[in-house]
Each structure stands twice: as structure tokens, then as C-alpha cells.
Design a protein around this motif. Structure first.
Motif, PDB file in Angstrom:
ATOM      1  N   GLU A 109     -17.287  12.627 -33.943  1.00 21.99           N
ATOM      2  CA  GLU A 109     -16.177  12.755 -34.069  1.00 21.99           C
ATOM      3  C   GLU A 109     -15.013  11.554 -35.135  1.00 21.99           C
ATOM      4  OE1 GLU A 109     -16.236  14.538 -29.363  1.00 21.99           O
ATOM      5  OE2 GLU A 109     -16.157  12.394 -30.017  1.00 21.99           O
ATOM      6  N   ILE A 110     -13.549  12.147 -34.969  1.00 20.59           N
ATOM      7  CA  ILE A 110     -12.423  11.336 -36.014  1.00 20.59           C
ATOM      8  C   ILE A 110     -12.057  10.470 -34.495  1.00 20.59           C
ATOM      9  CG2 ILE A 110     -11.920  10.549 -37.535  1.00 20.59           C
ATOM     10  CD1 ILE A 110     -13.195  12.954 -39.185  1.00 20.59           C
ATOM     11  N   TYR A 111     -11.324   9.262 -34.962  1.00 16.38           N
ATOM     12  CA  TYR A 111     -10.677   9.119 -34.234  1.00 16.38           C
ATOM     13  C   TYR A 111      -9.379   8.349 -34.368  1.00 16.38           C
ATOM     14  CZ  TYR A 111     -14.444   9.521 -30.574  1.00 16.38           C
ATOM     15  OH  TYR A 111     -15.234   9.693 -29.614  1.00 16.38           O
ATOM     16  N   LYS A 112      -8.041   8.976 -34.855  1.00 15.00           N
ATOM     17  CA  LYS A 112      -6.600   8.732 -35.802  1.00 15.00           C
ATOM     18  C   LYS A 112      -5.969   8.366 -34.883  1.00 15.00           C
ATOM     19  CE  LYS A 112      -6.203  10.298 -39.581  1.00 15.00           C
ATOM     20  NZ  LYS A 112      -5.661  10.873 -40.017  1.00 15.00           N
ATOM     21  N   ILE A 113      -6.312   6.928 -34.419  1.00 14.66           N
ATOM     22  CA  ILE A 113      -5.670   6.431 -33.504  1.00 14.66           C
ATOM     23  C   ILE A 113      -3.729   6.296 -33.712  1.00 14.66           C
ATOM     24  CG2 ILE A 113      -7.071   6.132 -32.270  1.00 14.66           C
ATOM     25  CD1 ILE A 113      -6.876   2.813 -33.453  1.00 14.66           C
ATOM     26  N   HIS A 114      -3.751   5.744 -34.796  1.00 13.96           N
ATOM     27  CA  HIS A 114      -1.630   5.284 -35.206  1.00 13.96           C
ATOM     28  C   HIS A 114      -1.612   6.893 -35.917  1.00 13.96           C
ATOM     29  CE1 HIS A 114      -2.375   0.916 -35.383  1.00 13.96           C
ATOM     30  NE2 HIS A 114      -1.853   1.746 -34.030  1.00 13.96           N
ATOM     31  N   GLY A 115      -2.386   8.362 -35.826  1.00 21.49           N
ATOM     32  CA  GLY A 115      -1.304   9.471 -36.444  1.00 21.49           C
ATOM     33  C   GLY A 115      -1.521   9.334 -37.656  1.00 21.49           C
ATOM     34  N   SER A 116      -1.282  10.463 -37.494  1.00 24.33           N
ATOM     35  CA  SER A 116      -1.813  11.613 -38.835  1.00 24.33           C
ATOM     36  C   SER A 116      -0.972  12.143 -39.971  1.00 24.33           C
ATOM     37  CB  SER A 116      -3.461  12.595 -38.709  1.00 24.33           C
ATOM     38  OG  SER A 116      -3.164  13.259 -39.464  1.00 24.33           O
ATOM     39  N   ILE A 117      -1.055  12.557 -41.452  1.00 22.91           N
ATOM     40  CA  ILE A 117       0.124  12.925 -42.267  1.00 22.91           C
ATOM     41  C   ILE A 117       0.802  14.705 -41.525  1.00 22.91           C
ATOM     42  CG2 ILE A 117      -0.161  11.466 -44.143  1.00 22.91           C
ATOM     43  CD1 ILE A 117      -2.398  13.453 -45.285  1.00 22.91           C
ATOM     44  N   GLU A 118      -0.361  14.866 -40.984  1.00 16.27           N
ATOM     45  CA  GLU A 118      -0.820  16.273 -40.593  1.00 16.27           C
ATOM     46  C   GLU A 118       0.651  16.405 -39.192  1.00 16.27           C
ATOM     47  OE1 GLU A 118      -4.233  18.222 -37.909  1.00 16.27           O
ATOM     48  OE2 GLU A 118      -5.377  17.190 -39.638  1.00 16.27           O
ATOM     49  N   ASP A 119       0.718  15.790 -38.900  1.00 15.53           N
ATOM     50  CA  ASP A 119       1.546  15.937 -37.544  1.00 15.53           C
ATOM     51  C   ASP A 119       2.753  14.221 -37.894  1.00 15.53           C
ATOM     52  OD1 ASP A 119       2.613  15.535 -35.288  1.00 15.53           O
ATOM     53  OD2 ASP A 119       1.266  15.176 -34.345  1.00 15.53           O
ATOM     54  N   PRO A 120       3.495  14.263 -38.748  1.00 14.69           N
ATOM     55  CA  PRO A 120       4.416  13.501 -38.477  1.00 14.69           C
ATOM     56  C   PRO A 120       4.753  12.794 -37.089  1.00 14.69           C
ATOM     57  CG  PRO A 120       4.866  15.058 -40.079  1.00 14.69           C
ATOM     58  CD  PRO A 120       3.675  15.492 -39.242  1.00 14.69           C
ATOM     59  N   ASN A 121       5.471  13.162 -36.559  1.00 17.12           N
ATOM     60  CA  ASN A 121       5.681  12.583 -35.408  1.00 17.12           C
ATOM     61  C   ASN A 121       4.790  11.711 -34.481  1.00 17.12           C
ATOM     62  OD1 ASN A 121       7.606  12.510 -33.373  1.00 17.12           O
ATOM     63  ND2 ASN A 121       6.881  13.710 -32.167  1.00 17.12           N
ATOM     64  N   SER A 122       3.412  11.685 -34.814  1.00 20.00           N
ATOM     65  CA  SER A 122       1.871  10.942 -34.696  1.00 20.00           C
ATOM     66  C   SER A 122       2.411   9.801 -34.770  1.00 20.00           C
ATOM     67  CB  SER A 122       0.373  12.157 -34.376  1.00 20.00           C
ATOM     68  OG  SER A 122       0.907  11.870 -35.730  1.00 20.00           O
ATOM     69  N   ILE A 123       3.000  10.027 -36.229  1.00 15.70           N
ATOM     70  CA  ILE A 123       2.348   8.182 -36.617  1.00 15.70           C
ATOM     71  C   ILE A 123       3.082   7.338 -36.312  1.00 15.70           C
ATOM     72  CG2 ILE A 123       3.214   6.735 -39.419  1.00 15.70           C
ATOM     73  CD1 ILE A 123       2.859   9.926 -40.820  1.00 15.70           C
ATOM     74  N   VAL A 124       2.136   5.939 -36.134  1.00 19.39           N
ATOM     75  CA  VAL A 124       2.739   4.823 -34.903  1.00 19.39           C
ATOM     76  C   VAL A 124       3.266   3.386 -36.511  1.00 19.39           C
ATOM     77  CG1 VAL A 124       1.524   2.781 -34.371  1.00 19.39           C
ATOM     78  CG2 VAL A 124       0.975   5.467 -33.049  1.00 19.39           C
ATOM     79  N   ILE A 125       4.180   3.358 -36.264  1.00 20.77           N
ATOM     80  CA  ILE A 125       4.972   2.711 -37.902  1.00 20.77           C
ATOM     81  C   ILE A 125       6.612   2.015 -37.503  1.00 20.77           C
ATOM     82  CG2 ILE A 125       6.753   4.638 -38.541  1.00 20.77           C
ATOM     83  CD1 ILE A 125       5.601   4.147 -41.480  1.00 20.77           C
ATOM     84  N   ASN A 126       7.021   2.436 -36.859  1.00 23.42           N
ATOM     85  CA  ASN A 126       8.290   1.476 -36.419  1.00 23.42           C
ATOM     86  C   ASN A 126       7.796   0.738 -35.554  1.00 23.42           C
ATOM     87  OD1 ASN A 126       9.117   3.289 -34.512  1.00 23.42           O
ATOM     88  ND2 ASN A 126      10.083   4.431 -35.328  1.00 23.42           N
ATOM     89  N   GLU A 127       9.104   0.090 -34.764  1.00 19.56           N
ATOM     90  CA  GLU A 127       9.024  -1.047 -33.304  1.00 19.56           C
ATOM     91  C   GLU A 127       8.850  -0.299 -31.604  1.00 19.56           C
ATOM     92  OE1 GLU A 127      10.972  -5.096 -32.713  1.00 19.56           O
ATOM     93  OE2 GLU A 127      12.174  -3.500 -31.924  1.00 19.56           O
ATOM     94  N   GLU A 128       9.439   0.566 -32.187  1.00 17.81           N
ATOM     95  CA  GLU A 128       9.119   1.909 -30.967  1.00 17.81           C
ATOM     96  C   GLU A 128       7.809   2.187 -30.813  1.00 17.81           C
ATOM     97  OE1 GLU A 128      11.840   5.699 -28.744  1.00 17.81           O
ATOM     98  OE2 GLU A 128      12.135   4.964 -30.588  1.00 17.81           O
ATOM     99  N   ASP A 129       7.755   2.306 -31.955  1.00 20.20           N
ATOM    100  CA  ASP A 129       6.225   3.123 -31.980  1.00 20.20           C
ATOM    101  C   ASP A 129       5.250   2.286 -31.379  1.00 20.20           C
ATOM    102  OD1 ASP A 129       6.369   5.753 -32.909  1.00 20.20           O
ATOM    103  OD2 ASP A 129       6.993   5.010 -35.032  1.00 20.20           O
TER     104      ASP A 129
END
Length: 311
Positions: free
Chosen positions: A177-197
Motif C-alpha cells: 500500500e502507498i499512503y500519500k499523506i500530503h495529497g497527490s497531483i491527481e487530486d489537486p484539492n488534496s494537496i497540503v501546501i498552505n497554512e490552512e492545509d
């Protein structure tokens, strides 16, 4: 102690905990600051654009660290510019449709930019093929904070979970299994990048830690592509060890391996290493190397040994 001695002591195949250093190596992607600098210069056609946002972040409260604050400031200005100046748009119809659903143009463009940059660095073809070949028998699973698609492309038969919610609310097995805990490019809304995220991620981190704790207790964990001082990794580790007593922490210490890239190094060096997690000492082994084939070949022996046991 030699690298091979460390690996042969594993009583099961390990979990890889993969950071951006690995895909910077294999995809030649920018680091976090490089990514933000690219988008800052789209907002302001100026070589000091990123410095502007960095300086601005220093005058405001950074609730989740400086880089998430810089990303937040860039995102705010980028989104406004994206809507008012169509010339900066690079995404196709699929991306446009996602933005129409309410997802930030910045995140959609970040995902598109990374996807366009996901080209194999041919200098590491042999290394990559070796990693791919050991994925079936020598690696139990992968945890990653990377957004890009390198892991799933080369571990194609693994089941993938994107973001905290998928991981927390799924019946994970801990194997293949692969756990992409900060999100993925295939689902842009899942990306953890800003302060609120990051604030939201931190609020749920204890649930993630509870989900990962069993995996950490059952498998060796090999950290790759990170600085051991990375605050995000330290927070995740802290959330896990906070749930454990001293005896259980000692078990983790025997299972934690930190791989550190050392340029132009010949061979590999294994040394004890201790990090401080908010005043609490955590010991592990550190493997320093330049050529990751040394690690992958050592892991390959685990798969061979496992096959011999089954015969």
C-alpha cells in the motif's frame, strides 16, 4: 556495522517513508521553495518575487511555519491573477472543470506543473529499475509526503490512499500500500501546501498517528529523501511516540533507519543517530551514502531470503 548487517537483521520487509529528496533525484523536480519561487515569479515578473513573499511572511503570524505561510500569501495573489489574467493559465479542460468546482487555481496549476515536470532523470535509470524490481518482494509498503506520481508509477500493483481522510477511514492492511499523506497531483484539492492545509493536517494528525502506529510497531521504517530535522516528519513521529511507553519506543528505535544522502561518498557508512523530538531523545541508525543502489541491493536480499523460506 555494515549496511548489509543492518538490513539482514530485519525480521520482515520494511516500509519506506519517502520524502521529496527522492523525487528531486529521480524526476529532477524543484524543492518546496523552488516550487513557490516559480509561482511567485508568475505573479510578479521579478527575480526577487519570492523574496518579497518571504519578507512579507516574516511580518505576519506563521501558525504552521514560514513555508506554509509563504505558500498562503502566494496562493492568494496567484488565484486573483489567474481569474483576472487568462494568459497565465496553463491547465487544460480537465483542470478548468476542477477549478469550476471551487478548487483553488493555484493548487490545480501546482498539480499540473509538477505533472509536466515528472520526467525520469536518465542518469538514475539503473537505480530506479532496481527500486522497481524490489518493490514486490523486498518492500512492504510506502508512506510519502510527496505529491508527484513516482511511487505509484514504479509500484504499480500497490493500493494507493490519498490524503489523511482516505487513510484514516480505510481498512488499511499495511502491505503493498502507498499512503500519500500530503495529497497527490491527481487530486489537486488534496494537496497540503498552505497554512490552512497544515493547520487542518495537524488537527487530524493524532488520528493519522493512531492508524500508522501498528505499522510502525510491526515493520522496520526506512526514512529516505528527508532532512531528519524536517518539522513535518518530527511532528508525525512525535504523534506516534506520544502514544507509546518507553519499552515500545525502544522497539521503534531498533526499527528506525534514516538514510542520508552524502554527495560523492564511496560506499556506505552506518552510525548511531539521536534526534530530539520536543525534548525527548529518539535513537536510530543512520545510513550515509551517495549511491542508492547499495541500499536497494541490500533490500533485494530480504526478498530472496523470503522466497527461500517459502520453498
Amino acid at each position: 556495522m555494515k549496511l548489509e548487517n543492518v538490513i539482514e537483521r530485519f525480521n520482515t520487509t520494511p516500509i519506506l517513508f519517502v520524502g521529496s529528496g527522492i523525487t528531486r533525484r529521480y524526476y529532477d523536480l524543484p524543492d518546496w521553495e523552488g516550487l513557490l519561487d516559480h509561482f511567485a515569479q508568475i505573479i510578479k515578473d521579478d527575480e526577487f518575487a519570492y523574496n518579497f513573499y518571504k519578507t512579507k511572511s516574516q511580518t505576519t503570524e506563521c501558525k504552521a511555519g514560514m513555508l506554509p505561510k509563504i505558500a498562503e500569501l502566494i496562493q492568494q495573489d496567484y488565484d486573483l491573477k489567474w481569474f483576472s489574467e487568462p494568459d497565465i493559465r496553463t491547465v487544460g479542460d480537465e483542470g478548468i472543470a476542477v477549478i469550476k468546482q471551487g478548487v483553488s487555481p493555484f493548487k490545480v496549476e501546482v498539480a499540473h506543473y509538477i505533472k509536466e515536470k515528472c520526467n525520469i532523470n536518465v542518469n538514475y535509470n539503473e537505480e530506479i529499475e532496481l527500486l522497481k524490481s524490489i518493490s514486490e518482494k523486498s518492500i512492504a509498503g510506502v508512506i510519502t509526503t510527496n505529491y508527484d506520481d513516482f511511487i505509484e508509477k514504479h509500484f504499480a500493483w500497490y493500493t494507493k490512499y490519498i490524503g489523511q481522510n482516505q487513510l484514516v477511514f480505510s481498512a488499511i492492511q499495511g502491505v503493498a500500500e502507498i499512503y500519500k499523506i500530503h495529497g497527490s497531483i491527481e487530486d489537486p484539492n488534496s494537496i497540503v501546501i498552505n497554512e490552512e492545509d497544515y493547520i487542518k493536517f495537524d488537527e487530524k494528525r493524532k488520528y493519522l498517528a493512531a492508524k500508522l502506529m501498528t505499522i510502525f510497531m510491526e515493520y522496520p521504517i526506512i526514512f529516505m529523501g528527508y532532512s531528519i530535522s524536517d518539522s513535518n516528519i518530527q511532528k508525525i513521529i512525535k504523534s506516534i511516540i506520544d502514544c507509546l511507553d518507553e519499552e515500545q519506543v525502544k522497539v521503534l528505535e531498533d526499527r528506525f533507519i534514516f538514510v542520508e544522502y552524502k554527495e560523492k561518498m564511496i560506499g556506505a557508512a552506518v552510525t548511531p543517530y539521536t534526534i530530539m523530538i520536543e525534548g525527548r531523545a529518539l535513537s536510530m541508525k543512520r545510513i550515509q551514502l551517495s549511491d542508492y543502489r547499495l541500499l536497494y541491493k541490500a533490500l533485494e536480499e530480504i526478498g530472496r531470503a523470503s522466497c527461500r523460506e517459502r520453498v
